[in-house]
Design an enzyme around this catalytic site. Structure first.
Site, PDB file in Angstrom:
ATOM      1  N   GLU A   1       0.848  -1.191   0.000  1.00 10.63           N
ATOM      2  CA  GLU A   1       0.000   0.000   0.000  1.00 10.63           C
ATOM      3  C   GLU A   1       0.883   1.240   0.000  1.00 10.63           C
ATOM      4  OE1 GLU A   1      -3.424  -2.031   2.898  1.00 10.63           O
ATOM      5  OE2 GLU A   1      -2.359  -0.209   3.527  1.00 10.63           O
TER       6      GLU A   1
ATOM      7  N   LYS B   1       2.212   4.610   1.319  1.00 12.28           N
ATOM      8  CA  LYS B   1       2.272   5.231   2.644  1.00 12.28           C
ATOM      9  C   LYS B   1       2.101   6.742   2.483  1.00 12.28           C
ATOM     10  CE  LYS B   1       4.877   5.244   6.961  1.00 12.28           C
ATOM     11  NZ  LYS B   1       4.435   6.585   7.326  1.00 12.28           N
TER      12      LYS B   1
ATOM     13  N   ASP C   1       1.810  10.632   4.319  1.00 10.07           N
ATOM     14  CA  ASP C   1       2.347  11.382   5.442  1.00 10.07           C
ATOM     15  C   ASP C   1       1.267  12.286   6.022  1.00 10.07           C
ATOM     16  OD1 ASP C   1       4.333  11.986   7.155  1.00 10.07           O
ATOM     17  OD2 ASP C   1       5.773  12.562   5.619  1.00 10.07           O
TER      18      ASP C   1
ATOM     19  N   ARG D   1      -2.241   9.691  11.785  1.00  5.45           N
ATOM     20  CA  ARG D   1      -2.943   8.418  11.944  1.00  5.45           C
ATOM     21  C   ARG D   1      -4.257   8.694  12.670  1.00  5.45           C
ATOM     22  NH1 ARG D   1      -0.934   3.146  12.427  1.00  5.45           N
ATOM     23  NH2 ARG D   1      -2.688   1.682  12.386  1.00  5.45           N
TER      24      ARG D   1
ATOM     25  N   GLU E   1      -5.460   7.340   7.617  1.00 12.78           N
ATOM     26  CA  GLU E   1      -4.521   8.451   7.696  1.00 12.78           C
ATOM     27  C   GLU E   1      -5.243   9.713   7.251  1.00 12.78           C
ATOM     28  OE1 GLU E   1      -0.316   9.268   8.616  1.00 12.78           O
ATOM     29  OE2 GLU E   1      -1.527   7.442   8.721  1.00 12.78           O
TER      30      GLU E   1
ATOM     31  N   GLU F   1       5.826   9.377  -0.033  1.00  9.94           N
ATOM     32  CA  GLU F   1       6.641   9.069   1.144  1.00  9.94           C
ATOM     33  C   GLU F   1       7.227   7.671   1.089  1.00  9.94           C
ATOM     34  OE1 GLU F   1       6.395   8.659   6.018  1.00  9.94           O
ATOM     35  OE2 GLU F   1       4.571   8.778   4.828  1.00  9.94           O
TER      36      GLU F   1
ATOM     37  N   LYS G   1       7.492  -0.699   6.645  1.00  7.16           N
ATOM     38  CA  LYS G   1       7.480   0.553   5.872  1.00  7.16           C
ATOM     39  C   LYS G   1       8.827   0.738   5.175  1.00  7.16           C
ATOM     40  CE  LYS G   1       8.322   3.250  10.122  1.00  7.16           C
ATOM     41  NZ  LYS G   1       7.829   4.346  10.964  1.00  7.16           N
TER      42      LYS G   1
ATOM     43  N   ASP H   1     -12.640  35.756 -21.778  1.00 12.22           N
ATOM     44  CA  ASP H   1     -11.298  36.338 -21.741  1.00 12.22           C
ATOM     45  C   ASP H   1     -11.441  37.853 -21.644  1.00 12.22           C
ATOM     46  OD1 ASP H   1      -8.600  36.692 -21.828  1.00 12.22           O
ATOM     47  OD2 ASP H   1      -8.357  36.176 -23.943  1.00 12.22           O
TER      48      ASP H   1
ATOM     49  N   ASP I   1     -13.745  39.408 -25.329  1.00  9.62           N
ATOM     50  CA  ASP I   1     -13.527  38.580 -26.513  1.00  9.62           C
ATOM     51  C   ASP I   1     -14.409  37.334 -26.468  1.00  9.62           C
ATOM     52  OD1 ASP I   1     -12.606  37.382 -28.758  1.00  9.62           O
ATOM     53  OD2 ASP I   1     -10.509  37.209 -28.136  1.00  9.62           O
TER      54      ASP I   1
END
Length: 609
Positions: free
Chosen positions: A21, A23, A25, A28, A76, A182, A204, A437, A528
């Protein structure tokens, strides 16, 4: 609850007994839902107050989840940057917030995601004694049953998303490295969920960056070694380390520093640059390396070989099949931007940039000598383009279609500053969006673009239409109205753009015009509406512009469109800081396509004809 934790490994977990899986950051988090909703950290602290968007999302979907309660999910909490990476800095800033107003503002503009990788209870039944594969199967079934994303998606407005398993390490590792994630967690197939245990059944494996540096000091109180690199002739500190070095190596290094010290105080023993070594770390955060580990001594290097520019370049594991040539080539002078700086910008902005390039015929403007030389348009894909570059032939032109990060970085190495795209994808039968625009005669009349944009916003709000706005990156603004695919024609949208243009002129004829000839416009802003047509192009959101200020075609929040708005505030050098701080104003652009209620407006306009 106390979490089950993975053990760090420096060796790739391999074999048939593992699944993998990504990981992420973040924080948790356990989601426990019975009568009440609880979201708690690994230290059993409540997270709902700091992340109210998760609480609101769950409450809004209470009836959907009700058949599965009581429920416990393990995951997470992240600020999701791309499918394979969470932004550590953003989640840290969020976690420190205490102002309720700032939290609410951040939750609105940059909502975090709760990425789920395990299920511990469903319908009141505990699953902790089931094998990992069984738990994952039940979890995937749950997400499919209630129609939640089964892979992380930063653009989705669904805040609960699944972290899927992979059977091939190499397949997922390539994506993690490419997107600067990560790392990976390897999980043994038959493992049970064990509360509070750091297990070798979960491993990990991290996506390390490497740096060559030299030692500058030894910290007496804790045994840390401080390191630096040379930025030209100046010592540039990059952090400190302790882990990874063997006890005998650590003792020898401390002894050498003591014997060759150049100064000493109560806290430090200082030494001249001489001892070179290589460290590995995850990323830089607030000027320090995260999780630095000693790798090896570099007796083959001198301190002068430990350069800041190499350190910056090594911070990103760029794809090996994208060769970055002349990385120190100056591209802009004020602000100073080198080629590698621009490559890093493209890499970091890619999660926000690539969705707008996907499946669109691309025209780029290349600046081989930066802004210091001539530029040229490029539509045809050159013969020397690598195999990973996709193309599409249209009206005899073999266009590049920039559908992946490698292609984006390759174009960056070709010094393509400007990315111009049509108003539809290669598979669309009509426009994918409407764009106004708003082009003032010069930057001195930028206030007219601001005025026009706000008038348009009033109309769109009154009609119940969802809109977005960005700078052009040069002197104007561009208002976007997302549309569902293959639903409307350019004839349909022309009715609307002409209606809005006429409305602006009726409001202030002295400020706005639809006059095509510049000599007849005076100092009025040109609306425009004819430019919105098949085969025409517009600068893509987040593209750089080939001007002296290195400005960006920058997405804005509508509340920013005021007299204080300045084009120079959005540059290659500050755009990523802006996104990290304020979020992506176009975050919900693609969701809005399906929600847009344009048909009643169109029918009304047709009846007036």
């Amino acid at each position: 609850m106390k979490p089950m934790l993975p053990s760090l490994t420096f060796d790739v977990p391999a074999g048939k007994d593992w699944m993998y899986e990504v990981k992420y950051d973040g924080f948790r988090a356990f989601l426990e839902w019975d009568e009440d909703i609880r979201l708690t950290s690994r230290n059993e602290k409540s997270l709902l107050e700091i992340f109210p968007e998760i609480h609101s999302y769950l409450l809004n979907n209470k009836e959907t989840f009700k058949p599965y309660l009581p429920l416990i999910l393990d995951g997470e909490l992240v600020s999701l940057e791309n499918t394979y990476k969470a932004n550590f800095g953003s989640i840290q800033i969020r976690g420190r917030m205490r102002s309720e107003q700032r939290i609410i503002e951040k939750a609105k503009h940059s909502p975090c995601k709760l990425l789920i990788f395990d299920i511990l209870k469903v319908k009141g039944k505990s699953l902790t004694n089931e094998a990992y594969t069984k738990r994952k199967e039940i979890l995937e079934d749950l997400f499919n049953d209630i129609n939640l994303p089964t892979t992380p998606d930063p653009k989705s407005n669904q805040l609960l998303q699944l972290i899927p398993p992979y059977t091939s390490f190499d397949e997922i590792w390539e994506k993690v490295v490419l997107h600067d994630g990560e790392g990976i967690v390897a999980k043994q197939l038959k493992n049970k969920w064990e509360e509070g245990k750091r297990s070798t059944l979960w491993l990990k494996y991290k996506n390390w960056k490497y740096v060559s540096c030299f030692v500058t000091a030894y910290e007496k109180s804790n045994g840390y070694f401080h390191v630096a690199v040379y930025n030209e002739n100046q010592i540039h500190p990059i952090g400190l380390f302790l882990f990874g070095i063997k006890p005998d190596e650590k003792q020898a290094l401390a002894q050498i520093i003591k014997q060759n010290k150049t100064g000493e105080d109560q806290q430090f023993t200082h030494v001249e640059p001489a001892i070179c070594l290589e460290l590995k770390y995850l990323e830089m955060y607030e000027g320090q390396m995260r999780e630095p580990h000693f790798e090896r001594f570099r007796f083959d290097l001198t301190p002068k070989d430990c350069k800041y520019e190499d350190f910056i370049q090594q911070q990103k594991n760029l794809p090996t099949d994208v060769d970055i040539t002349h990385p120190n080539k100056p591209l802009w002078e004020t602000p100073p931007v080198k080629k590698m700086d621009f490559i890093h910008y493209l890499r970091e902005v890619s999660p926000y940039f690539l969705p707008f390039l996907k499946n669109r015929l691309l025209t780029v403007i290349r600046y081989p000598h930066g802004i210091f030389g001539e530029a040229f348009y490029q539509k045809n894909c050159p013969d020397y383009a690598p195999d990973f570059v996709s193309t599409e032939v249209h009206e005899g032109i073999n266009y590049i279609v920039c559908n992946n990060l490698k292609t984006l970085l390759w174009l960056g190495n070709q010094i393509s500053f400007e990315f111009h795209i049509p108003f539809q994808t290669i598979s669309s039968n009509g426009p994918s969006e409407i764009v106004f625009d708003l082009d003032p005669p010069s930057r001195d009349f930028f206030h007219l673009a601001i005025k026009a944009a706000n008038y348009i916003k009033e109309v769109l709000d009154h009609l119940g239409l969802i809109s977005f706005i960005k700078t052009s990156g040069n002197k104007g603004l561009q208002v976007y109205i997302p549309l569902p695919e293959n639903t409307y024609t350019y004839g349909d949208t022309r009715l609307f753009t002409e209606f809005v243009a006429e409305y602006l002129i009726s409001k202030e004829p002295e400020s706005f015009t639809i006059e095509r000839l510049k000599k007849n416009r005076g100092n009025r802003l040109y609306v425009d509406y004819i430019q919105h047509a098949e085969g025409k192009t517009i600068i893509a959101p987040y593209s750089a512009r080939g001007n002296k200020q290195a400005t960006i075609a920058a997405p804005l929040f509508w509340e920013e469109v005021s007299e204080d708005l300045r084009m120079e505030d959005f540059q290659v050098t500050n755009m990523l800081k802006r996104i990290n701080k304020h979020g992506d104003p176009f975050r919900s652009f693609f969701q809005a396509k399906e929600e847009q209620n344009f048909s009643p407006v169109l029918e009304f306009l047709k009846q007036q004809k």
